[in-house]
Write a protein that holds these residues in place. Structure first.
Motif, PDB file in Angstrom:
ATOM      1  N   VAL A 528     -21.167  29.273  49.158  1.00  0.00           N
ATOM      2  CA  VAL A 528     -20.673  28.680  50.417  1.00  0.00           C
ATOM      3  C   VAL A 528     -19.182  28.920  50.517  1.00  0.00           C
ATOM      4  O   VAL A 528     -18.682  29.394  51.547  1.00  0.00           O
ATOM      5  N   ALA A 529     -18.467  28.633  49.419  1.00  0.00           N
ATOM      6  CA  ALA A 529     -17.003  28.815  49.413  1.00  0.00           C
ATOM      7  C   ALA A 529     -16.653  30.255  49.698  1.00  0.00           C
ATOM      8  O   ALA A 529     -15.728  30.539  50.465  1.00  0.00           O
ATOM      9  N   GLY A 530     -17.418  31.153  49.186  1.00  0.00           N
ATOM     10  CA  GLY A 530     -17.146  32.600  49.379  1.00  0.00           C
ATOM     11  C   GLY A 530     -17.344  33.000  50.836  1.00  0.00           C
ATOM     12  O   GLY A 530     -16.521  33.708  51.425  1.00  0.00           O
ATOM     13  N   VAL A 531     -18.449  32.522  51.429  1.00  0.00           N
ATOM     14  CA  VAL A 531     -18.737  32.852  52.840  1.00  0.00           C
ATOM     15  C   VAL A 531     -17.618  32.320  53.707  1.00  0.00           C
ATOM     16  O   VAL A 531     -17.093  33.036  54.576  1.00  0.00           O
ATOM     17  N   VAL A 532     -17.215  31.043  53.475  1.00  0.00           N
ATOM     18  CA  VAL A 532     -16.144  30.415  54.271  1.00  0.00           C
ATOM     19  C   VAL A 532     -14.885  31.272  54.168  1.00  0.00           C
ATOM     20  O   VAL A 532     -14.262  31.591  55.174  1.00  0.00           O
ATOM     21  N   MET A 537     -10.910  35.148  56.556  1.00  0.00           N
ATOM     22  CA  MET A 537     -10.157  36.376  56.425  1.00  0.00           C
ATOM     23  C   MET A 537     -10.418  37.276  57.612  1.00  0.00           C
ATOM     24  O   MET A 537      -9.529  37.926  58.140  1.00  0.00           O
ATOM     25  N   LYS A 538     -11.746  37.336  57.999  1.00  0.00           N
ATOM     26  CA  LYS A 538     -12.119  38.196  59.128  1.00  0.00           C
ATOM     27  C   LYS A 538     -11.424  37.741  60.395  1.00  0.00           C
ATOM     28  O   LYS A 538     -10.907  38.541  61.177  1.00  0.00           O
ATOM     29  N   LYS A 539     -11.425  36.388  60.594  1.00  0.00           N
ATOM     30  CA  LYS A 539     -10.830  35.785  61.777  1.00  0.00           C
ATOM     31  C   LYS A 539      -9.326  36.044  61.821  1.00  0.00           C
ATOM     32  O   LYS A 539      -8.760  36.411  62.847  1.00  0.00           O
ATOM     33  N   SER A 540      -8.672  35.908  60.739  1.00  0.00           N
ATOM     34  CA  SER A 540      -7.215  36.062  60.695  1.00  0.00           C
ATOM     35  C   SER A 540      -6.808  37.487  60.970  1.00  0.00           C
ATOM     36  O   SER A 540      -5.703  37.755  61.423  1.00  0.00           O
ATOM     37  N   LYS A 541      -7.696  38.475  60.717  1.00  0.00           N
ATOM     38  CA  LYS A 541      -7.353  39.870  61.033  1.00  0.00           C
ATOM     39  C   LYS A 541      -7.324  40.061  62.463  1.00  0.00           C
ATOM     40  O   LYS A 541      -7.508  40.304  63.406  1.00  0.00           O
TER      41      LYS A 541
END
Ligand SMILES: *[C@@H]1O[C@H](CO)[C@@H](O)[C@H](O)[C@H]1NC(C)=O
Ligand SMILES: *[C@@H]1O[C@H](CO)[C@@H](O)[C@H](O)[C@H]1NC(C)=O
Ligand SMILES: *[C@@H]1O[C@H](CO)[C@@H](O)[C@H](O)[C@H]1NC(C)=O
Ligand SMILES: *[C@@H]1O[C@H](CO)[C@@H](O)[C@H](O)[C@H]1NC(C)=O
Ligand SMILES: *[C@@H]1O[C@H](CO)[C@@H](O)[C@H](O)[C@H]1NC(C)=O
Ligand SMILES: *[C@@H]1O[C@H](CO)[C@@H](O)[C@H](O)[C@H]1NC(C)=O
Ligand SMILES: *[C@@H]1O[C@H](CO)[C@@H](O)[C@H](O)[C@H]1NC(C)=O
Ligand SMILES: *[C@@H]1O[C@H](CO)[C@@H](O)[C@H](O)[C@H]1NC(C)=O
Length: 541
Positions: A528-532, A537-541
């Motif tokens: 779960v922590a990894g997916v979050v 990271m994707k969003k911040s790009k």
């Protein structure tokens, strides 16, 4: 020629008168000379003014004169008469002193110096004495030995080549030997006809005593020399003094209190005489007859029956005897039983160690080289009683006298088994122990029912005092029966134990499930922590 004839006549008359009147007498002028030296005789007359000539003569024992030398006052010439004895030995000096060389004993005479004038004849006599000092006296023909209480010739004291007569004196330790002390001396004189010198021999016959041991004997010669009496001493002579044995002693080797059975004993007999006796009689205990032997007698490999009185005496004088007591020490030890003994456990075994000895001896018991406090005795044998027992004893007084015997005790027993079970506190495993007792060491074997397999994953304790254990740890999932088999040469013994299955098997399963659940939960949380994180990271790009 008349005056000459008258003169001659007067001379002859006066010569005759002088021969008659001047007899040898006391107070005569004497010349002392040494044998071989030159005799010098002064004339001792005042030389008259009217001297015609001087003459020397000597007188024969019968008084008749023998003229030997002549010196003319007027013509100053010297003539020596043809006397064989004085040929080439005379010298008449101008003052009418007559010298005779190479003085001899035969020169001991009365010589007369004559001085002749026309009407007178003067005469002066001189007596010649010749002395010859003897050689150093020597003790010869010495006795090889002297014996006490026996008159025996000790030796001869010889003094050679002397004149006039000498005396010989014997000395013991520097003191004159008194003829009253049982001493006999005989004197013998020998005169050499050619030289007239004497050789004097004194023989000493003497009764010695033990006091003469190492005492020097000497002799001396006393003689007259030109200047009086003198003495020369001989070298010292020593004599071996023989004396009888007055005491006999007996010695024992080895020393008396250390004799033990098996020893060789040397008896040594000594006499205090000189020379020491070479033979003795040895008397053994209880035997009246002596055995003739040298000064030693050897007893080999003696036994206790050699204890007793031993004596030795002189062979010729049996009352001269010495005795000694010999004790032959012995030590007997008997251990019963001894050697290798095999007994069954629980048996009774009486053990005795008996000692018989010449002295009190103490017993020491050892078990496997360790000293025991008390003597062993077994009413009921245990495995720990097995071992090597030694009964030992020694006689302190006698070196090397010790005895020991040993008993090797073997305690046998059939195998005995006792099984125990112990459950681990967490209930996961069970420890099964098979306690085995027996001798010889039983071999243990485990079997497990069901599978019927033989287990060799066991742990063994050391085998001590006939006992040891074999241990296994199991974690059974079903009820099993464990069998322990112990076997030695005597018997095979079997014992078994029922072991129930582990009761808390379920509990273990629940715990496992819980652990698996926790792990799965942690993994999910990480996912779960990894997916979050990925989304962020994707969003911040
Ligand atoms: C006589 O003469 C000798 C030497 O010729 C001498 O030695 C001796 O002393 C003399 N004697 C006297 C008494 O004068
Ligand atoms: C020898 O002994 C005799 C008698 O005792 C004595 O008269 C004489 O003088 C002695 N001679 C010597 C040389 O001593
Ligand atoms: C005793 O003497 C014999 C020979 O005579 C010898 O063989 C033996 O060893 C001796 N014993 C001892 C104890 O010295
Ligand atoms: C002493 O005993 C031994 C045997 O031990 C024997 O041979 C020997 O003859 C005996 N000796 C005497 C003197 O009795
Ligand atoms: C030896 O033993 C005897 C009795 O057997 C006893 O009377 C004696 O005192 C003992 N001697 C020693 C020195 O122990
Ligand atoms: C016993 O031990 C032997 C060798 O040490 C081994 O080969 C054997 O498999 C073992 N048996 C068991 C039942 O563990
Ligand atoms: C095992 O033994 C116990 C009693 O010791 C018994 O209650 C149990 O039923 C047995 N289990 C099996 C599978 O035989
Ligand atoms: C062990 O179990 C068996 C049956 O499985 C039974 O016959 C036996 O008597 C039991 N032994 C003991 C010592 O309880």
């Amino acid at each position: 020629m008349a005056p000459t004839a008258a003169h001659s006549c007067r001379l002859v008359v006066s010569l005759l008168i002088s021969a008659a009147v001047l007899r040898p007498g006391l107070g005569l002028y004497t010349v002392n000379s040494v044998y071989g030296d030159t005799i010098v005789m002064p004339c001792r007359l005042e030389v008259p003014q009217t001297l015609m000539f001087g003459k020397w003569k000597y007188e024969k024992p019968d008084g008749s004169p023998v003229f030997i030398a002549f010196r003319s006052s007027t013509r100053k010439n010297v003539q020596y008469d043809e006397v064989p004895e004085y040929k080439d030995r005379l010298s008449l000096s101008e003052n009418y002193t007559l010298s005779i060389s190479h003085a001899r004993i035969s020169d001991e005479k009365r010589f007369v110096c004559m001085l002749v004038t026309e009407d007178n004849v003067f005469e002066a006599p001189t007596v010649v004495k010749v002395f010859k000092q003897p050689l150093k006296p020597e003790i010869v023909n010495k006795a090889q030995f002297l014996e006490t209480e026996q008159l025996k010739k000790l030796g001869d004291c010889v003094s050679k080549d002397s004149y006039p007569d000498v005396n010989i004196t014997w000395y013991r330790n520097g003191r004159t030997l008194d003829p009253s002390e049982g001493v006999i001396t005989t004197l013998q004189r020998q005169v050499d006809p050619a030289t007239q010198l004497s050789t004097v021999t004194s023989s000493l016959v003497y009764k010695t005593t033990k006091n003469d041991i190492k005492i020097p004997f000497t002799c001396s010669v006393t003689y007259y020399g030109p200047s009086g009496q003198k003495t020369i001493h001989s070298d010292q002579a020593f004599f071996d003094i023989y004396y009888p044995t007055e005491k006999v002693t007996i010695q024992v080797l080895p020393p008396k209190n250390a004799i033990k059975e098996g020893d060789n004993i040397t008896l040594k007999c000594l006499g205090n005489g000189n020379p020491p006796p070479e033979e003795f009689l040895f008397y053994l205990p209880g035997q009246p007859e002596g055995i003739r032997s040298s000064n030693t007698y050897i007893l080999t490999d003696v036994r206790r029956n050699a204890t007793g009185d031993y004596k030795c005496s002189l062979t010729d004088e049996k009352s001269m005897i010495a005795s000694t007591t010999i004790t032959v020490h012995y030590l007997d030890l008997s251990l019963n039983p001894s050697g290798e003994v095999t007994k069954q456990i629980g048996d009774a075994l009486p053990v005795t160690c008996t000692i018989s000895s010449s002295r009190n001896a103490t017993v020491v018991w050892l078990k496997d080289n360790t000293k025991l406090r008390s003597r062993p005795s077994f009413s009921s044998l245990q495995y720990q009683d097995a071992g090597n027992y030694v009964c030992e004893t020694n006689l302190q007084e006698v070196e090397g006298l010790k005895k020991r015997e040993s008993l090797t005790l073997i305690v046998e027993g059939k195998p005995q088994i006792k099984m125990t079970k112990k459950t681990d506190p967490n209930g996961l495993s069970k420890t099964i122990t098979c306690h085995v007792e027996g001798f010889p060491k039983p071999a243990v074997q485990w079997t497990i029912t069901g599978s019927g397999s033989v287990i060799n994953q066991t742990e063994e304790s050391p085998y001590i005092n006939g006992r040891y254990y074999s241990k296994i740890i199991i974690s059974p999932e079903e009820n099993v029966t464990l069998t322990c088999t112990a076997e030695n040469q005597l018997e095979r013994t079997v014992n078994s134990l029922n072991v129930s299955a582990n009761e808390n098997k379920e509990k273990v399963n629940d715990q496992a499930k819980l652990i698996v659940g926790i792990v799965v939960g942690l993994l999910l949380a990480a996912l779960v922590a990894g997916v979050v994180y990925w989304l962020y990271m994707k969003k911040s790009k």
